[in-house]
Write a protein that holds these residues in place. Structure first.
Motif, mmCIF file in Angstrom:
data_model
loop_
_atom_site.group_PDB
_atom_site.id
_atom_site.type_symbol
_atom_site.label_atom_id
_atom_site.label_comp_id
_atom_site.label_asym_id
_atom_site.label_seq_id
_atom_site.Cartn_x
_atom_site.Cartn_y
_atom_site.Cartn_z
ATOM 1 N N MET A 1 18.465 24.838 -24.124
ATOM 2 C CA MET A 1 19.580 25.527 -23.870
ATOM 3 C C MET A 1 19.086 24.978 -21.832
ATOM 4 O O MET A 1 18.347 25.340 -21.778
ATOM 5 C CB MET A 1 18.883 27.107 -23.639
ATOM 6 C CG MET A 1 19.889 27.251 -23.110
ATOM 7 S SD MET A 1 19.677 29.646 -22.961
ATOM 8 C CE MET A 1 18.042 29.458 -22.102
ATOM 9 N N ALA A 2 20.459 24.896 -21.496
ATOM 10 C CA ALA A 2 20.535 24.741 -20.337
ATOM 11 C C ALA A 2 20.458 25.964 -19.047
ATOM 12 O O ALA A 2 20.535 27.101 -19.736
ATOM 13 C CB ALA A 2 21.710 24.394 -19.777
ATOM 14 N N GLN A 3 18.960 25.558 -18.504
ATOM 15 C CA GLN A 3 18.640 26.514 -17.400
ATOM 16 C C GLN A 3 19.120 26.275 -15.823
ATOM 17 O O GLN A 3 19.278 25.579 -15.835
ATOM 18 C CB GLN A 3 16.979 26.277 -17.217
ATOM 19 C CG GLN A 3 16.689 27.336 -16.404
ATOM 20 C CD GLN A 3 15.179 26.971 -16.262
ATOM 21 O OE1 GLN A 3 14.075 27.864 -17.268
ATOM 22 N NE2 GLN A 3 15.055 26.139 -16.016
ATOM 23 N N ALA A 4 19.479 27.684 -15.340
ATOM 24 C CA ALA A 4 19.757 27.596 -14.116
ATOM 25 C C ALA A 4 18.756 28.735 -13.625
ATOM 26 O O ALA A 4 18.851 29.789 -14.093
ATOM 27 C CB ALA A 4 21.522 28.564 -13.618
ATOM 28 N N ARG A 5 18.394 28.430 -12.982
ATOM 29 C CA ARG A 5 17.016 29.799 -12.484
ATOM 30 C C ARG A 5 17.177 30.181 -10.514
ATOM 31 O O ARG A 5 16.880 28.688 -10.476
ATOM 32 C CB ARG A 5 16.028 29.267 -13.405
ATOM 33 C CG ARG A 5 15.213 28.606 -11.963
ATOM 34 C CD ARG A 5 13.836 28.520 -13.121
ATOM 35 N NE ARG A 5 12.641 27.561 -12.591
ATOM 36 C CZ ARG A 5 11.815 27.781 -11.952
ATOM 37 N NH1 ARG A 5 11.707 28.932 -11.846
ATOM 38 N NH2 ARG A 5 10.760 26.581 -11.209
ATOM 39 N N LEU A 6 16.586 30.101 -9.831
ATOM 40 C CA LEU A 6 16.016 31.046 -8.653
ATOM 41 C C LEU A 6 14.849 30.674 -8.457
ATOM 42 O O LEU A 6 13.884 30.922 -9.648
ATOM 43 C CB LEU A 6 16.511 32.470 -8.380
ATOM 44 C CG LEU A 6 15.923 32.458 -6.551
ATOM 45 C CD1 LEU A 6 17.016 32.046 -6.057
ATOM 46 C CD2 LEU A 6 16.611 33.981 -5.787
ATOM 47 N N MET A 7 14.461 29.590 -7.375
ATOM 48 C CA MET A 7 12.656 29.058 -7.860
ATOM 49 C C MET A 7 12.000 30.382 -7.730
ATOM 50 O O MET A 7 11.697 30.223 -5.880
ATOM 51 C CB MET A 7 13.068 28.247 -7.508
ATOM 52 C CG MET A 7 13.861 26.927 -7.865
ATOM 53 S SD MET A 7 13.696 24.366 -7.724
ATOM 54 C CE MET A 7 12.300 24.376 -7.293
ATOM 55 N N GLY A 151 17.240 26.304 -8.975
ATOM 56 C CA GLY A 151 17.139 24.923 -10.024
ATOM 57 C C GLY A 151 17.707 25.197 -11.010
ATOM 58 O O GLY A 151 18.207 25.515 -11.909
ATOM 59 N N PHE A 152 18.295 23.481 -12.082
ATOM 60 C CA PHE A 152 19.553 23.682 -12.556
ATOM 61 C C PHE A 152 18.158 22.731 -14.028
ATOM 62 O O PHE A 152 17.718 21.264 -13.191
ATOM 63 C CB PHE A 152 20.873 23.076 -12.529
ATOM 64 C CG PHE A 152 20.875 23.796 -11.473
ATOM 65 C CD1 PHE A 152 22.367 24.848 -12.117
ATOM 66 C CD2 PHE A 152 21.125 23.599 -10.230
ATOM 67 C CE1 PHE A 152 22.488 25.266 -11.301
ATOM 68 C CE2 PHE A 152 21.942 24.594 -9.447
ATOM 69 C CZ PHE A 152 22.596 25.010 -9.864
ATOM 70 N N GLU A 153 18.544 22.822 -15.470
ATOM 71 C CA GLU A 153 17.950 21.664 -16.181
ATOM 72 C C GLU A 153 16.654 22.059 -16.674
ATOM 73 O O GLU A 153 16.195 23.353 -15.693
ATOM 74 C CB GLU A 153 17.912 20.514 -16.096
ATOM 75 C CG GLU A 153 19.288 20.306 -16.468
ATOM 76 C CD GLU A 153 20.573 20.599 -17.223
ATOM 77 O OE1 GLU A 153 20.347 20.809 -18.604
ATOM 78 O OE2 GLU A 153 21.624 20.738 -17.213
ATOM 79 N N GLN A 154 15.754 22.047 -17.291
ATOM 80 C CA GLN A 154 14.307 22.402 -17.513
ATOM 81 C C GLN A 154 13.373 22.138 -16.995
ATOM 82 O O GLN A 154 13.345 23.686 -17.155
ATOM 83 C CB GLN A 154 14.418 21.516 -19.686
ATOM 84 C CG GLN A 154 13.416 22.506 -19.745
ATOM 85 C CD GLN A 154 13.761 23.527 -20.667
ATOM 86 O OE1 GLN A 154 14.889 24.369 -20.732
ATOM 87 N NE2 GLN A 154 13.063 24.818 -20.378
ATOM 88 N N ASN A 155 13.266 21.336 -16.495
ATOM 89 C CA ASN A 155 12.428 21.122 -15.233
ATOM 90 C C ASN A 155 12.721 20.673 -13.759
ATOM 91 O O ASN A 155 12.810 20.530 -12.522
ATOM 92 C CB ASN A 155 11.716 19.790 -15.538
ATOM 93 C CG ASN A 155 10.827 19.992 -17.203
ATOM 94 O OD1 ASN A 155 10.299 20.619 -17.348
ATOM 95 N ND2 ASN A 155 11.378 18.563 -17.550
#
Length: 363
Positions: A1-7, A151-155
């Motif tokens: 699953m593609a990830q987008a998160r505030l770090m 940040g986008f994607e798994q890492n």
């Protein structure tokens, strides 16, 4: 699953060299390199006492050169007269381009964006008789939502940022219009962004606004990502008093209702005309309504771009609007509650094909 998160994690702060709840001067210096796919810009806008407006962006790359290595500097500025006439200028050829990693020190020939998070000298050498030379003095405190990095994607291979350096400031200086230079005063704003991905790759739309009333300053940056990132929402908001004290901030809570829409002539798409937000945190609430008064800049970016260059849009058809609006802030915190209204500038960057159901979806 593609990830987008505030770090937000401690490991994120450590890797980025940042401190929680403290913003240092180097953070407004050059933050990234000039490898392929990386872009960075320093932004300034002002609402002047005579009714004129200025918006300026000093960017390390022009859009068609995003995939190229090196700096391909672009200075774009818009001046709106009190009567509503807009003049747009863009400069992409410079003999000398320099930056600093220690502080904001952007110098491109006789153009500059130089400051220490308190006082800035911002200059756009006149082009065809239009330009400005101003000092922006901060009357606020810099703010970033956690690390300021999405940040986008798994890492977190991809990232995009927002650092709000001067939420509210006093503007003095000169503006040149039609070859005539005159003194100006007003209220201004400065932020700084960079990343190794473009809006065309991650964004459905964003609403960004900043507002200064007589007593307070509010800024909202409401990101809603595209289908690839499952329309992930990251709503950033903060409210400060005149001493720069943060009364409220939040990075993960928003309720929104579009009260009225309008048709943008340039794109033929509906845009929000009256937007109502509610932000809640720790027993405090901001009830915030934006009402568009006039469009300052409207563009159907996709159609304005030559056919052979549209590949940079990654299959999207981006549109854009920047607006003069009236904002009403209702802040509820017991005896510290207040209601204030004033004018503001906000923008709606619209990459997808629909926005309303994503803005009105509960978090």
């Amino acid at each position: 699953m593609a990830q987008a998160r505030l770090m937000t994690q401690e490991a994120d702060y450590k890797r980025l060299g940042l401190k929680r709840n403290e913003i240092e001067m180097w953070e407004d210096g050059k933050r990234d390199d000039d490898r392929s796919g990386v872009v960075e810009w320093w932004y300034f806008d002002a609402i002047l006492d005579d009714g004129s407006k200025i918006a300026a962006c000093y960017s390390t790359k022009i859009q068609p050169m995003m995939s190229a290595k090196g700096t391909h500097a672009c200075l774009k500025f818009d001046i709106t007269t009190p009567e509503g006439k807009q003049i747009s200028k863009r400069v992409t050829k410079f003999k000398s381009v320099t930056f600093s990693k220690d502080k904001c020190d952007v110098r491109w020939d006789n153009n500059c964006f130089i400051g220490d998070m308190k006082t800035y000298h911002i200059k756009a050498e006149p082009v065809d008789g239009y330009g400005f030379d101003v000092v922006l003095e901060s009357e606020s405190s810099p703010w970033r939502g956690e690390t300021g990095h999405i940040g986008f994607e798994q890492n977190d291979e991809k990232y995009f940022t927002w650092l709000c350096v001067v939420p509210r400031g006093k503007v003095t200086g000169t503006m040149t219009m039609d070859g005539q230079t005159r003194k100006i005063t007003g209220a201004g704003y400065h932020d700084h962004q960079w990343g190794n991905t473009t809006q065309f790759e991650f964004l459905n739309h964003w609403l960004w606004s900043r507002q200064s009333t007589k007593e307070h300053t509010i800024a909202v940056f409401d990101f809603i990502m595209n289908e690839h990132y499952e329309y992930k929402r990251i709503p950033l908001v903060f409210l400060q008093d005149l001493d720069g004290n943060v009364l409220f901030d939040s990075t993960d809570n928003a309720e929104c209702e579009i009260k009225e829409e309008m048709l943008q002539e340039e794109s033929g798409k509906k845009y929000p005309k009256v937007t109502h937000y509610i932000f809640r945190k720790d027993g405090k609430t901001i009830d915030y309504t934006l009402r568009v008064k006039e469009q300052l800049d409207g563009r159907y970016i996709y159609k304005q771009t030559p056919f052979f260059m549209r590949g940079i849009f990654k299959g999207t058809k981006p549109k854009y609007g920047r607006f003069l609006a009236e904002g009403t802030i209702k802040y509820m915190d017991g005896d510290n509650s207040f209601t204030e209204t004033s004018d503001l500038i906000y923008e709606f960057a619209y990459v997808g094909e629909e926005y309303r159901r994503f803005m009105e979806k509960s978090m």
